[in-house]
Each structure stands twice: as structure tokens, then as C-alpha cells.
Design a protein around this motif. Sequence first.
Motif, mmCIF file in Angstrom:
data_model
loop_
_atom_site.group_PDB
_atom_site.id
_atom_site.type_symbol
_atom_site.label_atom_id
_atom_site.label_comp_id
_atom_site.label_asym_id
_atom_site.label_seq_id
_atom_site.Cartn_x
_atom_site.Cartn_y
_atom_site.Cartn_z
ATOM 1 N N ARG A 1 0.835 -1.193 0.000
ATOM 2 C CA ARG A 1 0.000 0.000 0.000
ATOM 3 C C ARG A 1 0.875 1.250 0.000
ATOM 4 N NH1 ARG A 1 -5.291 1.520 2.271
ATOM 5 N NH2 ARG A 1 -5.636 -0.684 2.750
ATOM 6 N N ARG A 2 0.633 2.140 -0.925
ATOM 7 C CA ARG A 2 1.443 3.364 -1.014
ATOM 8 C C ARG A 2 0.917 4.451 -0.086
ATOM 9 N NH1 ARG A 2 1.277 4.267 -7.371
ATOM 10 N NH2 ARG A 2 -0.839 3.536 -6.956
ATOM 11 N N ALA A 3 -0.389 4.601 -0.023
ATOM 12 C CA ALA A 3 -0.976 5.647 0.810
ATOM 13 C C ALA A 3 -1.274 5.098 2.201
ATOM 14 C CB ALA A 3 -2.250 6.176 0.172
ATOM 15 N N ARG A 4 -1.172 5.958 3.209
ATOM 16 C CA ARG A 4 -1.409 5.536 4.585
ATOM 17 C C ARG A 4 -2.887 5.417 4.890
ATOM 18 N NH1 ARG A 4 -2.521 8.293 9.405
ATOM 19 N NH2 ARG A 4 -1.814 7.238 11.295
ATOM 20 N N GLY A 5 -3.709 6.230 4.254
ATOM 21 C CA GLY A 5 -5.112 6.331 4.624
ATOM 22 C C GLY A 5 -5.981 5.212 4.098
ATOM 23 N N LEU A 6 -7.294 5.368 4.348
ATOM 24 C CA LEU A 6 -8.266 4.397 3.864
ATOM 25 C C LEU A 6 -8.535 4.591 2.387
ATOM 26 C CD1 LEU A 6 -11.088 4.484 6.591
ATOM 27 C CD2 LEU A 6 -9.220 2.828 6.383
ATOM 28 N N ARG A 7 -8.744 3.498 1.693
ATOM 29 C CA ARG A 7 -9.265 3.585 0.331
ATOM 30 C C ARG A 7 -10.752 3.915 0.394
ATOM 31 N NH1 ARG A 7 -5.989 -1.336 -0.236
ATOM 32 N NH2 ARG A 7 -4.134 -0.871 -1.484
ATOM 33 N N ARG A 8 -11.247 4.409 -0.713
ATOM 34 C CA ARG A 8 -12.660 4.798 -0.755
ATOM 35 C C ARG A 8 -13.568 3.599 -0.475
ATOM 36 N NH1 ARG A 8 -12.374 7.244 -5.300
ATOM 37 N NH2 ARG A 8 -11.947 9.302 -4.440
ATOM 38 N N GLU A 9 -13.210 2.438 -1.015
ATOM 39 C CA GLU A 9 -14.039 1.253 -0.800
ATOM 40 C C GLU A 9 -13.975 0.779 0.650
ATOM 41 O OE1 GLU A 9 -10.223 -0.115 -2.996
ATOM 42 O OE2 GLU A 9 -11.663 1.560 -3.042
ATOM 43 N N GLU A 10 -12.857 1.054 1.326
ATOM 44 C CA GLU A 10 -12.757 0.673 2.731
ATOM 45 C C GLU A 10 -13.637 1.564 3.600
ATOM 46 O OE1 GLU A 10 -8.198 -1.121 2.760
ATOM 47 O OE2 GLU A 10 -8.516 1.042 2.975
ATOM 48 N N LEU A 11 -13.661 2.856 3.309
ATOM 49 C CA LEU A 11 -14.567 3.743 4.027
ATOM 50 C C LEU A 11 -16.016 3.318 3.804
ATOM 51 C CD1 LEU A 11 -15.392 6.209 5.649
ATOM 52 C CD2 LEU A 11 -15.100 7.601 3.583
ATOM 53 N N ALA A 12 -16.353 2.991 2.559
ATOM 54 C CA ALA A 12 -17.705 2.554 2.252
ATOM 55 C C ALA A 12 -18.064 1.302 3.053
ATOM 56 C CB ALA A 12 -17.841 2.282 0.759
ATOM 57 N N GLN A 13 -17.137 0.367 3.133
ATOM 58 C CA GLN A 13 -17.369 -0.866 3.895
ATOM 59 C C GLN A 13 -17.600 -0.565 5.367
ATOM 60 O OE1 GLN A 13 -14.085 -3.650 3.728
ATOM 61 N NE2 GLN A 13 -14.718 -4.635 5.631
ATOM 62 N N LEU A 14 -16.758 0.294 5.950
ATOM 63 C CA LEU A 14 -16.865 0.598 7.374
ATOM 64 C C LEU A 14 -18.138 1.367 7.698
ATOM 65 C CD1 LEU A 14 -13.155 1.623 8.036
ATOM 66 C CD2 LEU A 14 -14.303 -0.416 8.915
ATOM 67 N N ALA A 15 -18.570 2.223 6.787
ATOM 68 C CA ALA A 15 -19.750 3.048 7.034
ATOM 69 C C ALA A 15 -21.045 2.402 6.565
ATOM 70 C CB ALA A 15 -19.575 4.410 6.355
ATOM 71 N N GLY A 16 -20.940 1.252 5.885
ATOM 72 C CA GLY A 16 -22.137 0.598 5.385
ATOM 73 C C GLY A 16 -22.775 1.341 4.227
ATOM 74 N N LEU A 17 -21.957 1.983 3.391
ATOM 75 C CA LEU A 17 -22.439 2.741 2.241
ATOM 76 C C LEU A 17 -21.886 2.128 0.961
ATOM 77 C CD1 LEU A 17 -21.696 6.313 3.659
ATOM 78 C CD2 LEU A 17 -23.881 5.098 3.745
ATOM 79 N N SER A 18 -22.433 2.530 -0.163
ATOM 80 C CA SER A 18 -21.889 2.076 -1.427
ATOM 81 C C SER A 18 -20.669 2.920 -1.789
ATOM 82 C CB SER A 18 -22.931 2.182 -2.540
ATOM 83 O OG SER A 18 -23.176 3.546 -2.868
ATOM 84 N N VAL A 19 -19.757 2.319 -2.524
ATOM 85 C CA VAL A 19 -18.565 3.059 -2.968
ATOM 86 C C VAL A 19 -18.978 4.225 -3.856
ATOM 87 C CG1 VAL A 19 -16.376 2.876 -4.214
ATOM 88 C CG2 VAL A 19 -17.176 0.956 -2.833
#
Length: 279
Positions: A30-48
Motif C-alpha cells: 500500500r502506497r498511501a497511509r489512509g483508507l481507500r474509498r471502498e474501505e470507508l464505504a465498507q466501514l460506514a455501510g455505504l456504497s462506494v
Amino acid sequence: MNAVSFGALLRGWRDRLDPADAGLPRSPKRRARGLRREELAQLAGLSVEYVLRLEQGRATNPSAQVVAAITRALQLSRTERDRLYRAAGLLPPQDGVVDNHVPAGIQRLCARLGDVPIGVFAADWTLLWWNDMWNALHGDPSTVPERERNLARMLFGGHPYLRPMRSAAGPEAFEVAIVGDLKEAVARYPGDAALAALISALRRTSASFDRLWGTVETATLTGEEKTITHPTLGEITVDCDVLAVPGADLRIVTYTAATGDPNAAKLDRLRTTGITASA
């Protein structure tokens, strides 16, 4: 909604959160330290796609439930949470009502206890946070609407999101404990309209809840032995402990079994095979 500001906040806070702090694996590639967009979507229960539209300012007027889910997923402080609500054109949660904020430190602590099924509940027994082991034991709560992830609604309102379970203390012990704890919550939050509406709805629709509400004394829910019926592994008997979070009025519910116990082996199998609701 200030779309540009909301999207910028979302991207900035997503970029700063390390996946490990959210309980996600962090690949060495992983190059970036932060969350990927799909990971945020997974954690928040939202669609990408919806997260992308929010970040780009193409989705406006997110609901308070959506903002609350993003707040928890990004592990925001209360000050940051309030800023995100205002950027969405919403009033931040007010004092004197049941708070659904899960502090970042609590999320990090729970994420590091991945071997144990853990659920974090608000004072009204709404499920706010859970880990993969909770999914494996109980089924994935994200498959039901957020409003129905309330333990009292599940017990008395016909909205089952947990698998069948019984208490060693007796057939009605769990229900009695939940009603007593909800009475404590009403005493602490007399001005919370949502909590009052929950109690009113359950008294109106559930004769059992109404009867218990009129007879049970206020009480704080504590741990006990429970037996959960899993569709693949059968009955799993565990110690269910309820841990209070000082200053946050949250309940952390954990399930464990003693080393060498056959039920501990079943929990180990859940962890290693990742048996979920789809199993």
C-alpha cells in the motif's frame, strides 16, 4: 449542504486514518497511509459510488444517519464530528440525548481485539460498531436497516438481527435486564425524543414489553452465560460480558470461552474460517 467543504473534509479525514486503526489489514504494497474509498464505504455501510459522489459534491443532503456512520468509520473526535454535521447542513447531536459517538480510542481498542466477538451499543441499545467475529457469530448487522439494529426492537419488536440465544439465568432474564437498563437510560435522558418514541412504540406494540415496563425496576445490564444457536456450528455457550465506557455512556459486549473448552474451539473455528451469515 456545503458540498465542497463536506467532500474536502471526507477526503482529508479518509487519507489520515490508518487501516490498522480501523481493524483492516494493511498491505506492505500500500502506497498511501489512509483508507481507500471502498474501505470507508465498507466501514460506514455505504456504497462506494455514494462515497465517491459525496467526495465530489455530486450527492447533497446526506441524512444524519449517514453522517453518523461516516463519523464512526473515520473515528472523528466530537469537535470533528460536529464540523462534519454542519458541513452537511445538519445540527450536530445535542447534549442531553443518547449519544451515538464511538471515540476513536474505543474503536482502536476493539479493533485490536479481533479474536473476540465485540459489539458496541449506545445507551438505548442501538448497535453502533461491531467486528468480523461479531458478524461470524451473530450474522452481519449491515444487512438490516440501521433503525432495526436496536436490541430492544429485536427482542420485543419482531426485528431479529441476532441469532437465537438463551440466557443461563432463565428464559426471560435477558428481556428483564434490557427493560431495566432502558429505564436507567430514560432517567438519564428525560428529554431525548427518540428514546421516548422507542419506549412508546414498544409499549404500544409489545404486550410483553409493556408488562415488564410496568413491573421491572431500573437496573444496569451485566454479563451472564449465553447459548447462541449458530446455523453451521450449532449451539455455542459463551460468557457474555458488558463493559461500560466511562464518559461515553456506551456498552461494549464481548463473548468469550475458557481455553480448552469445546466452545472456545467453536469460536476458534469462526475466527479461522470466517463463517458468516451467508453460511
